[in-house]
Design a protein around this motif. Sequence first.
Motif, PDB file in Angstrom:
ATOM      1  N   ILE A   1      48.703  65.948 -30.800  1.00  0.00           N
ATOM      2  CA  ILE A   1      47.245  65.895 -30.893  1.00  0.00           C
ATOM      3  C   ILE A   1      46.885  65.419 -32.292  1.00  0.00           C
ATOM      4  O   ILE A   1      47.253  66.066 -33.281  1.00  0.00           O
ATOM      5  N   VAL A   2      46.217  64.280 -32.361  1.00  0.00           N
ATOM      6  CA  VAL A   2      45.733  63.783 -33.641  1.00  0.00           C
ATOM      7  C   VAL A   2      44.315  64.312 -33.806  1.00  0.00           C
ATOM      8  O   VAL A   2      43.391  63.891 -33.106  1.00  0.00           O
ATOM      9  N   LEU A   3      44.144  65.269 -34.728  1.00  0.00           N
ATOM     10  CA  LEU A   3      42.875  65.953 -34.920  1.00  0.00           C
ATOM     11  C   LEU A   3      42.106  65.265 -36.044  1.00  0.00           C
ATOM     12  O   LEU A   3      42.448  65.384 -37.218  1.00  0.00           O
ATOM     13  N   LEU A   4      41.068  64.524 -35.666  1.00  0.00           N
ATOM     14  CA  LEU A   4      40.274  63.761 -36.626  1.00  0.00           C
ATOM     15  C   LEU A   4      39.002  64.533 -36.947  1.00  0.00           C
ATOM     16  O   LEU A   4      38.081  64.609 -36.133  1.00  0.00           O
ATOM     17  N   THR A   5      38.944  65.120 -38.144  1.00  0.00           N
ATOM     18  CA  THR A   5      37.841  66.011 -38.464  1.00  0.00           C
ATOM     19  C   THR A   5      37.672  66.137 -39.965  1.00  0.00           C
ATOM     20  O   THR A   5      38.599  65.851 -40.737  1.00  0.00           O
ATOM     21  N   ASP A   6      36.478  66.606 -40.359  1.00  0.00           N
ATOM     22  CA  ASP A   6      36.271  66.901 -41.786  1.00  0.00           C
ATOM     23  C   ASP A   6      36.651  68.341 -42.104  1.00  0.00           C
ATOM     24  O   ASP A   6      36.550  68.785 -43.255  1.00  0.00           O
ATOM     25  N   GLY A   7      37.073  69.098 -41.079  1.00  0.00           N
ATOM     26  CA  GLY A   7      37.583  70.445 -41.302  1.00  0.00           C
ATOM     27  C   GLY A   7      36.529  71.522 -41.450  1.00  0.00           C
ATOM     28  O   GLY A   7      36.876  72.702 -41.581  1.00  0.00           O
ATOM     29  N   GLU A   8      35.259  71.167 -41.421  1.00  0.00           N
ATOM     30  CA  GLU A   8      34.202  72.163 -41.572  1.00  0.00           C
ATOM     31  C   GLU A   8      33.959  72.862 -40.229  1.00  0.00           C
ATOM     32  O   GLU A   8      33.379  72.280 -39.314  1.00  0.00           O
ATOM     33  N   ASP A   9      34.431  74.097 -40.124  1.00  0.00           N
ATOM     34  CA  ASP A   9      34.299  74.859 -38.882  1.00  0.00           C
ATOM     35  C   ASP A   9      33.051  75.728 -38.976  1.00  0.00           C
ATOM     36  O   ASP A   9      32.921  76.552 -39.882  1.00  0.00           O
ATOM     37  N   THR A  10      32.128  75.525 -38.044  1.00  0.00           N
ATOM     38  CA  THR A  10      30.856  76.268 -38.081  1.00  0.00           C
ATOM     39  C   THR A  10      30.855  77.455 -37.125  1.00  0.00           C
ATOM     40  O   THR A  10      29.797  78.050 -36.884  1.00  0.00           O
TER      41      THR A  10
ATOM     42  N   GLU B   1      48.620  66.779 -35.525  1.00  0.00           N
ATOM     43  CA  GLU B   1      48.585  65.952 -36.733  1.00  0.00           C
ATOM     44  C   GLU B   1      47.136  65.874 -37.215  1.00  0.00           C
ATOM     45  O   GLU B   1      46.382  65.000 -36.809  1.00  0.00           O
ATOM     46  N   PRO B   2      46.702  66.799 -38.086  1.00  0.00           N
ATOM     47  CA  PRO B   2      45.308  66.759 -38.549  1.00  0.00           C
ATOM     48  C   PRO B   2      45.101  65.636 -39.571  1.00  0.00           C
ATOM     49  O   PRO B   2      45.939  65.410 -40.448  1.00  0.00           O
ATOM     50  N   ILE B   3      43.986  64.955 -39.434  1.00  0.00           N
ATOM     51  CA  ILE B   3      43.598  63.930 -40.396  1.00  0.00           C
ATOM     52  C   ILE B   3      42.255  64.339 -40.973  1.00  0.00           C
ATOM     53  O   ILE B   3      41.254  64.460 -40.249  1.00  0.00           O
ATOM     54  N   GLY B   4      42.233  64.577 -42.271  1.00  0.00           N
ATOM     55  CA  GLY B   4      41.019  65.015 -42.938  1.00  0.00           C
ATOM     56  C   GLY B   4      40.143  63.829 -43.303  1.00  0.00           C
ATOM     57  O   GLY B   4      40.560  62.944 -44.043  1.00  0.00           O
TER      58      GLY B   4
ATOM     59  N   ALA C   1      46.867  74.587 -42.479  1.00  0.00           N
ATOM     60  CA  ALA C   1      47.472  75.709 -41.749  1.00  0.00           C
ATOM     61  C   ALA C   1      47.812  75.317 -40.318  1.00  0.00           C
ATOM     62  O   ALA C   1      48.875  75.685 -39.793  1.00  0.00           O
ATOM     63  N   VAL C   2      46.923  74.569 -39.667  1.00  0.00           N
ATOM     64  CA  VAL C   2      47.177  74.111 -38.290  1.00  0.00           C
ATOM     65  C   VAL C   2      48.404  73.215 -38.242  1.00  0.00           C
ATOM     66  O   VAL C   2      49.263  73.347 -37.356  1.00  0.00           O
ATOM     67  N   ALA C   3      48.511  72.290 -39.195  1.00  0.00           N
ATOM     68  CA  ALA C   3      49.666  71.386 -39.232  1.00  0.00           C
ATOM     69  C   ALA C   3      50.956  72.171 -39.440  1.00  0.00           C
ATOM     70  O   ALA C   3      51.963  71.923 -38.772  1.00  0.00           O
ATOM     71  N   GLU C   4      50.936  73.135 -40.349  1.00  0.00           N
ATOM     72  CA  GLU C   4      52.142  73.919 -40.635  1.00  0.00           C
ATOM     73  C   GLU C   4      52.568  74.740 -39.428  1.00  0.00           C
ATOM     74  O   GLU C   4      53.757  74.851 -39.123  1.00  0.00           O
ATOM     75  N   THR C   5      51.617  75.285 -38.701  1.00  0.00           N
ATOM     76  CA  THR C   5      51.933  76.114 -37.526  1.00  0.00           C
ATOM     77  C   THR C   5      52.628  75.315 -36.440  1.00  0.00           C
ATOM     78  O   THR C   5      53.535  75.826 -35.761  1.00  0.00           O
ATOM     79  N   THR C   6      52.239  74.062 -36.247  1.00  0.00           N
ATOM     80  CA  THR C   6      52.752  73.262 -35.122  1.00  0.00           C
ATOM     81  C   THR C   6      53.830  72.266 -35.524  1.00  0.00           C
ATOM     82  O   THR C   6      54.294  71.492 -34.676  1.00  0.00           O
ATOM     83  N   GLY C   7      54.223  72.248 -36.782  1.00  0.00           N
ATOM     84  CA  GLY C   7      55.247  71.298 -37.205  1.00  0.00           C
ATOM     85  C   GLY C   7      54.721  69.906 -37.461  1.00  0.00           C
ATOM     86  O   GLY C   7      55.496  68.950 -37.556  1.00  0.00           O
TER      87      GLY C   7
ATOM     88  N   SER D   1      43.653  79.306 -35.713  1.00  0.00           N
ATOM     89  CA  SER D   1      45.059  79.733 -35.776  1.00  0.00           C
ATOM     90  C   SER D   1      45.608  80.102 -34.400  1.00  0.00           C
ATOM     91  O   SER D   1      46.754  79.781 -34.057  1.00  0.00           O
ATOM     92  N   GLY D   2      44.786  80.787 -33.575  1.00  0.00           N
ATOM     93  CA  GLY D   2      45.264  81.181 -32.244  1.00  0.00           C
ATOM     94  C   GLY D   2      45.550  79.980 -31.365  1.00  0.00           C
ATOM     95  O   GLY D   2      46.586  79.924 -30.683  1.00  0.00           O
ATOM     96  N   ALA D   3      44.666  78.995 -31.380  1.00  0.00           N
ATOM     97  CA  ALA D   3      44.880  77.781 -30.584  1.00  0.00           C
ATOM     98  C   ALA D   3      46.081  77.006 -31.112  1.00  0.00           C
ATOM     99  O   ALA D   3      46.847  76.418 -30.332  1.00  0.00           O
ATOM    100  N   ALA D   4      46.260  77.001 -32.432  1.00  0.00           N
ATOM    101  CA  ALA D   4      47.407  76.297 -33.019  1.00  0.00           C
ATOM    102  C   ALA D   4      48.714  76.947 -32.598  1.00  0.00           C
ATOM    103  O   ALA D   4      49.706  76.262 -32.315  1.00  0.00           O
ATOM    104  N   GLU D   5      48.749  78.273 -32.555  1.00  0.00           N
ATOM    105  CA  GLU D   5      49.964  78.972 -32.121  1.00  0.00           C
ATOM    106  C   GLU D   5      50.258  78.693 -30.653  1.00  0.00           C
ATOM    107  O   GLU D   5      51.420  78.568 -30.250  1.00  0.00           O
ATOM    108  N   LEU D   6      49.212  78.588 -29.837  1.00  0.00           N
ATOM    109  CA  LEU D   6      49.393  78.255 -28.420  1.00  0.00           C
ATOM    110  C   LEU D   6      49.983  76.852 -28.287  1.00  0.00           C
ATOM    111  O   LEU D   6      50.883  76.622 -27.469  1.00  0.00           O
TER     112      LEU D   6
END
Length: 334
Positions: free
Chosen positions: A210-219, A239-242, A269-275, A225-230
């Motif tokens: 999953i290529v996650l294209l976001t500015d990382g601002e979670d509202t 693969e988050p892209i800031g 943190a999401v990237a580290e959790t999923t490799g 973390s839970g979804a990343a562990e799943l």
Amino acid sequence: MSELSLTWPWALAGLLVVPVLVVLYKRGLRAQEARRAALAADGLVMRAPPRSRWRHLGAALLLAALTVLVLSLTRPVASVAEPHREGTVVLAFDVSGSMAATDVKPSRLEAAKAAARAFVAKQPPSVRIAVVAFGGTGLVTQRPTDDRAAVLAAVARLKPSGDTSLSDGILGGLSAIVGKPVKPPGDTEQGAGSGTSEETPIGYHGGTAIVLLTDGEDTTDVAPSGAAELASAAGVRIEPIGLGTPAGTTIQVDGFSIATALDETSLRAVAETTGGTYRRASDAASLTAVYDSIELQWTTRTVPHEVTSWVAALAGLLLLGGATVSVLRQGRVI
């Protein structure tokens, strides 16, 4: 390693002529020697010189050429393991209002869409691509497909508005991969107050990203973390892209000026959790480079190749060699 199979195995019956030719060749040699001995006894020819161990080389090469030629008639097929890229890539776009910010030109979202188009064009047909749009919720706008036109159309329709939920973005990507809605870990299936909860069984999906294209601002108040562990348990790499800059900028929403800046903490943190690997794209050019650095799974598949022409070419070389040796030794091919 390659495996060899024969399209027309019945053509091997042609090999039955080989022992017949060997017998005829030996009989011819004996008759020739007997005739020469009789002539030598009458003093008409010289006695035969000492035999050379190479005197059968020409005939052996010609016989080998015939054998290989018969093998070529079977239309042999070699199954060869070839490396290629395959798998599923989900392009999960943050379409919240902050993605309209222009600290990445022409805007965060438009720069992501432009780089996505270049990324899609470079992928081989064996890579399926899906598109997910997430703001306050995650929506699969294009299921995994090898139809590049459908993917590009889904990307073109994206427009910024609303809030941001990184968790829903990841769950939307998992839903695209699994082919059914994926609920958050611990989501209640039986309704409020039942006290029971079940996690959606999604299985294992290696070779997906999953290529996650976001500015990382979670509202939202739901941490990703839970979804990343799943995703990690399912073998899905994120693969988050800031998008944006740490300094940020301001955007106009309903007449109000709202500050927005790249928030990298959750994405790392999401990237580290999923490799996966977190990458920052501060402008359109670096975003394109980030797409190019995403590594997809390399695997091998067995591909059949008919090798009749190669076998026939070998037969031709043997025939040429045998004819050359025979002419040099005795002035004729046979």
